[in-house]
Scaffold this motif. Structure first.
Motif, PDB file in Angstrom:
ATOM      1  N   GLY A 108       1.033  -1.419  -0.190  1.00  0.00           N
ATOM      2  CA  GLY A 108      -0.040   0.229  -0.043  1.00  0.00           C
ATOM      3  C   GLY A 108       0.922   1.493   0.303  1.00  0.00           C
ATOM      4  N   GLU A 109       2.180   1.565   0.369  1.00  0.00           N
ATOM      5  CA  GLU A 109       3.101   2.910   0.118  1.00  0.00           C
ATOM      6  C   GLU A 109       3.122   2.716  -1.030  1.00  0.00           C
ATOM      7  N   PRO A 110       3.045   4.472  -1.367  1.00  0.00           N
ATOM      8  CA  PRO A 110       3.103   4.624  -3.150  1.00  0.00           C
ATOM      9  C   PRO A 110       4.238   4.779  -3.365  1.00  0.00           C
ATOM     10  N   ILE A 111       4.008   4.900  -4.530  1.00  0.00           N
ATOM     11  CA  ILE A 111       5.490   5.449  -5.616  1.00  0.00           C
ATOM     12  C   ILE A 111       5.268   6.453  -6.040  1.00  0.00           C
ATOM     13  N   ARG A 112       6.307   7.595  -5.006  1.00  0.00           N
ATOM     14  CA  ARG A 112       6.703   9.106  -5.359  1.00  0.00           C
ATOM     15  C   ARG A 112       7.372   9.781  -6.924  1.00  0.00           C
ATOM     16  N   ILE A 113       7.164  10.103  -7.463  1.00  0.00           N
ATOM     17  CA  ILE A 113       8.461  10.447  -9.013  1.00  0.00           C
ATOM     18  C   ILE A 113       8.033  11.641  -8.965  1.00  0.00           C
ATOM     19  N   TRP A 114       9.454  12.655  -9.134  1.00  0.00           N
ATOM     20  CA  TRP A 114       9.151  13.962  -9.367  1.00  0.00           C
ATOM     21  C   TRP A 114       9.919  14.388 -10.425  1.00  0.00           C
ATOM     22  N   SER A 115       9.023  15.011 -11.228  1.00  0.00           N
ATOM     23  CA  SER A 115       9.386  15.989 -12.721  1.00  0.00           C
ATOM     24  C   SER A 115      10.197  17.414 -12.586  1.00  0.00           C
ATOM     25  N   VAL A 116      11.667  17.631 -12.154  1.00  0.00           N
ATOM     26  CA  VAL A 116      11.811  19.110 -12.190  1.00  0.00           C
ATOM     27  C   VAL A 116      12.465  19.335 -12.613  1.00  0.00           C
ATOM     28  N   PRO A 117      12.918  20.659 -13.995  1.00  0.00           N
ATOM     29  CA  PRO A 117      12.171  21.308 -14.229  1.00  0.00           C
ATOM     30  C   PRO A 117      10.782  20.484 -15.167  1.00  0.00           C
ATOM     31  N   CYS A 118       9.370  21.028 -14.875  1.00  0.00           N
ATOM     32  CA  CYS A 118       8.748  20.125 -15.754  1.00  0.00           C
ATOM     33  C   CYS A 118       8.425  20.865 -17.346  1.00  0.00           C
ATOM     34  N   SER A 119       8.924  22.040 -17.063  1.00  0.00           N
ATOM     35  CA  SER A 119       8.595  23.078 -18.161  1.00  0.00           C
ATOM     36  C   SER A 119       6.320  23.086 -18.507  1.00  0.00           C
ATOM     37  N   SER A 120       6.483  22.847 -20.185  1.00  0.00           N
ATOM     38  CA  SER A 120       5.570  22.466 -20.831  1.00  0.00           C
ATOM     39  C   SER A 120       4.033  21.770 -20.588  1.00  0.00           C
ATOM     40  N   GLN A 140      -0.097  -2.835 -10.343  1.00  0.00           N
ATOM     41  CA  GLN A 140      -0.134  -3.516  -8.519  1.00  0.00           C
ATOM     42  C   GLN A 140       0.414  -1.800  -7.811  1.00  0.00           C
ATOM     43  N   TYR A 141       0.386  -0.948  -7.758  1.00  0.00           N
ATOM     44  CA  TYR A 141       1.457  -0.155  -7.573  1.00  0.00           C
ATOM     45  C   TYR A 141       0.507   1.480  -7.308  1.00  0.00           C
ATOM     46  N   ASP A 142       0.611   2.347  -6.499  1.00  0.00           N
ATOM     47  CA  ASP A 142       0.080   3.466  -6.079  1.00  0.00           C
ATOM     48  C   ASP A 142       1.059   5.072  -6.756  1.00  0.00           C
ATOM     49  N   VAL A 143       1.057   4.856  -8.038  1.00  0.00           N
ATOM     50  CA  VAL A 143       2.504   6.025  -8.242  1.00  0.00           C
ATOM     51  C   VAL A 143       1.927   6.972  -8.339  1.00  0.00           C
ATOM     52  N   GLU A 144       2.331   8.323  -7.109  1.00  0.00           N
ATOM     53  CA  GLU A 144       2.052   9.745  -7.356  1.00  0.00           C
ATOM     54  C   GLU A 144       3.286  10.139  -8.418  1.00  0.00           C
ATOM     55  N   ASP A 211       9.954  26.454  -0.013  1.00  0.00           N
ATOM     56  CA  ASP A 211       9.173  25.430  -1.421  1.00  0.00           C
ATOM     57  C   ASP A 211       9.407  23.845  -2.041  1.00  0.00           C
ATOM     58  N   THR A 212      10.506  23.820  -1.268  1.00  0.00           N
ATOM     59  CA  THR A 212      11.049  22.150  -1.475  1.00  0.00           C
ATOM     60  C   THR A 212      10.493  21.219  -0.239  1.00  0.00           C
ATOM     61  N   ARG A 213      10.043  22.211   0.932  1.00  0.00           N
ATOM     62  CA  ARG A 213      10.214  21.156   1.915  1.00  0.00           C
ATOM     63  C   ARG A 213       9.187  20.151   2.046  1.00  0.00           C
ATOM     64  N   ARG A 214       7.672  20.984   0.945  1.00  0.00           N
ATOM     65  CA  ARG A 214       6.786  19.533   0.882  1.00  0.00           C
ATOM     66  C   ARG A 214       6.988  18.957   0.015  1.00  0.00           C
ATOM     67  N   PHE A 215       8.278  18.240  -0.559  1.00  0.00           N
ATOM     68  CA  PHE A 215       8.644  16.863  -0.768  1.00  0.00           C
ATOM     69  C   PHE A 215       9.550  16.282   0.249  1.00  0.00           C
ATOM     70  N   ARG A 216       9.131  15.081  -0.040  1.00  0.00           N
ATOM     71  CA  ARG A 216       8.966  14.283   1.012  1.00  0.00           C
ATOM     72  C   ARG A 216       9.028  12.580   0.578  1.00  0.00           C
ATOM     73  N   LYS A 217      10.123  11.956   0.999  1.00  0.00           N
ATOM     74  CA  LYS A 217      10.521  10.010   0.885  1.00  0.00           C
ATOM     75  C   LYS A 217       9.654  10.078  -0.741  1.00  0.00           C
ATOM     76  N   VAL A 218      10.001  10.647  -1.798  1.00  0.00           N
ATOM     77  CA  VAL A 218      10.415  11.096  -3.188  1.00  0.00           C
ATOM     78  C   VAL A 218      11.559   9.299  -3.906  1.00  0.00           C
ATOM     79  N   ASP A 219      11.062   8.539  -4.319  1.00  0.00           N
ATOM     80  CA  ASP A 219      11.571   7.479  -4.685  1.00  0.00           C
ATOM     81  C   ASP A 219      12.452   7.986  -5.839  1.00  0.00           C
TER      82      ASP A 219
END
Length: 289
Positions: A108-120, A140-144, A211-219
Motif C-alpha cells: 500500500g505504500e505509494p511510489i513517488r516520482i518528481w519531475s523538475v523542472p517540468c516545463s510545459s 499493482q502500485y499507486d504511483v504519484e 518551496d522544496t519542504r513539501r516533497f518528502r519520501k520521493v523515490d
C-alpha cells in the motif's frame, strides 16, 4: 516608452540585476547571456512604463507581492522540451530502477516520482505514458507523479495539456492516437483528460527550502538539464534539497551533460544497462569516494 527608444542597460545595471536574480532564483547569467538578458529587461521596462533601468529595478525590488519578479522569471527561463526526450532514462526507470525500488516498498505504500523542472509538461506526461505502456507492474502500485517549475506561465500551459506537432513528433503513432486528440487541423494535439488529471503541478524554486519542504519520501527524481544553469553553490543547494526529499535508496536522473559526482558527495553512482543515474544511499550505507 517608445519602442524606437529602448532603455540602455549599462554594465553596472547588468551586474546589479545579475546578482539580484541569482539571489532570488539560483540562476546565474554569465556574460555570454548579456544580449538575452538586456533584451528581456528592456521589454519589461517598456511594458511597466518605467523611465529607465533604475526606475524599473527599484520597483522590482520593493514590489510587495512580487508579481513583477515572477513575470521576469517567466521570460528569463528556457523551456525547450518534447515527449520522450532522452528516452533511455524512461527505459531505465521501468527495467531497472522501479523493480529495485518496489522491493523495499511496504504493501500500500505509494511510489513517488518528481519531475523538475517540468516545463510545459512533456516530461511528466511522458513518465505517465511510459509507466502505463511499458511497466508490467503498474496496476499493482499507486504511483504519484509530481511536477514543478519556477515559471508560472509554463505551468499553466502544462496543465492545459495542449502540444504542438513538434512536441509529439517522437511518440510512436499508436501512442499519439491513444493519448491525444488532434486539434486545429492536426497542428496541435490535446492530451486526453484521464492522463492530464494524473499529474500534480506546483510552482517550486529548488534553491528555496520553503518551496522544496513539501516533497518528502520521493523515490525517483527527473532533474534533467536544470543544473547547467546554476553555479556551484546553487547546484549544491539543489542537490541537498533533492537528498532531503528522497527516500533512502531513491534515484535521481540528470541530463547527459550533468554529473552529480562533480556537485555533491551525497549520492552514489549507479550504472545500469540503459543509463547512469545517482542513488541516495540506503540507511547506514556509506558512499564510496
Amino acid at each position: 516608452m517608445s519602442t524606437l527608444s529602448k532603455a540602455v542597460i549599462t554594465d553596472d545595471d547588468f551586474q546589479k540585476f545579475r546578482e539580484y536574480f541569482y539571489r532570488k532564483t539560483g540562476i546565474h547569467f554569465d556574460d555570454t547571456k548579456r544580449y538575452f538578458v538586456d533584451k528581456r529587461l528592456q521589454e519589461r521596462i517598456e511594458q511597466t512604463d518605467s523611465a529607465d533601468f533604475r526606475d524599473y529595478f527599484v520597483m522590482l525590488r520593493f514590489q510587495a507581492q512580487g508579481d513583477e519578479l515572477q513575470k521576469l522569471i517567466n521570460i528569463m527561463t528556457v523551456n525547450e522540451t518534447y515527449f520522450f526526450r532522452e528516452e533511455y532514462h524512461f527505459a531505465c526507470m521501468v527495467k531497472a530502477m522501479l523493480p529495485e525500488l518496489v522491493k523495499r516498498k511496504a504493501p500500500g505504500e505509494p511510489i513517488r516520482i518528481w519531475s523538475v523542472p517540468c516545463s510545459s509538461g512533456e516530461e511528466p506526461y511522458s513518465i505517465a505514458i511510459y509507466l502505463q505502456e511499458y511497466w508490467p507492474d503498474i496496476a499493482q502500485y499507486d504511483v504519484e507523479i509530481f511536477a514543478s517549475d519556477i515559471d508560472t506561465t509554463i505551468l499553466d500551459q502544462a496543465r492545459r495539456g495542449q502540444f504542438s506537432r513538434r512536441s509529439v513528433q517522437n511518440l510512436p503513432p499508436p501512442l499519439l492516437e491513444k493519448y491525444f486528440t488532434p486539434a486545429q487541423g492536426g497542428q496541435h494535439f490535446d492530451l486526453k483528460d484521464d492522463l492530464r488529471g494524473c499529474i500534480d503541478f506546483a510552482r517550486v524554486n529548488v534553491t528555496e527550502a520553503s518551496d522544496t519542504r513539501r516533497f518528502r519520501k520521493v523515490d525517483l527524481i527527473f532533474c534533467r538539464n536544470l543544473l547547467i544553469y546554476f553555479d556551484d553553490h546553487s547546484r549544491r543547494l539543489a542537490a541537498e534539497a533533492f537528498y532531503d526529499a528522497m527516500s533512502p535508496g531513491g534515484f535521481i536522473c540528470l541530463g547527459h551533460s550533468e554529473s552529480m559526482s562533480r556537485i555533491s558527495g551525497l549520492f552514489k553512482v549507479r550504472k545500469f544497462t540503459d543509463a547512469i543515474v545517482y542513488q541516495k544511499p540506503l540507511t547506514g550505507e556509506k558512499v564510496q569516494s
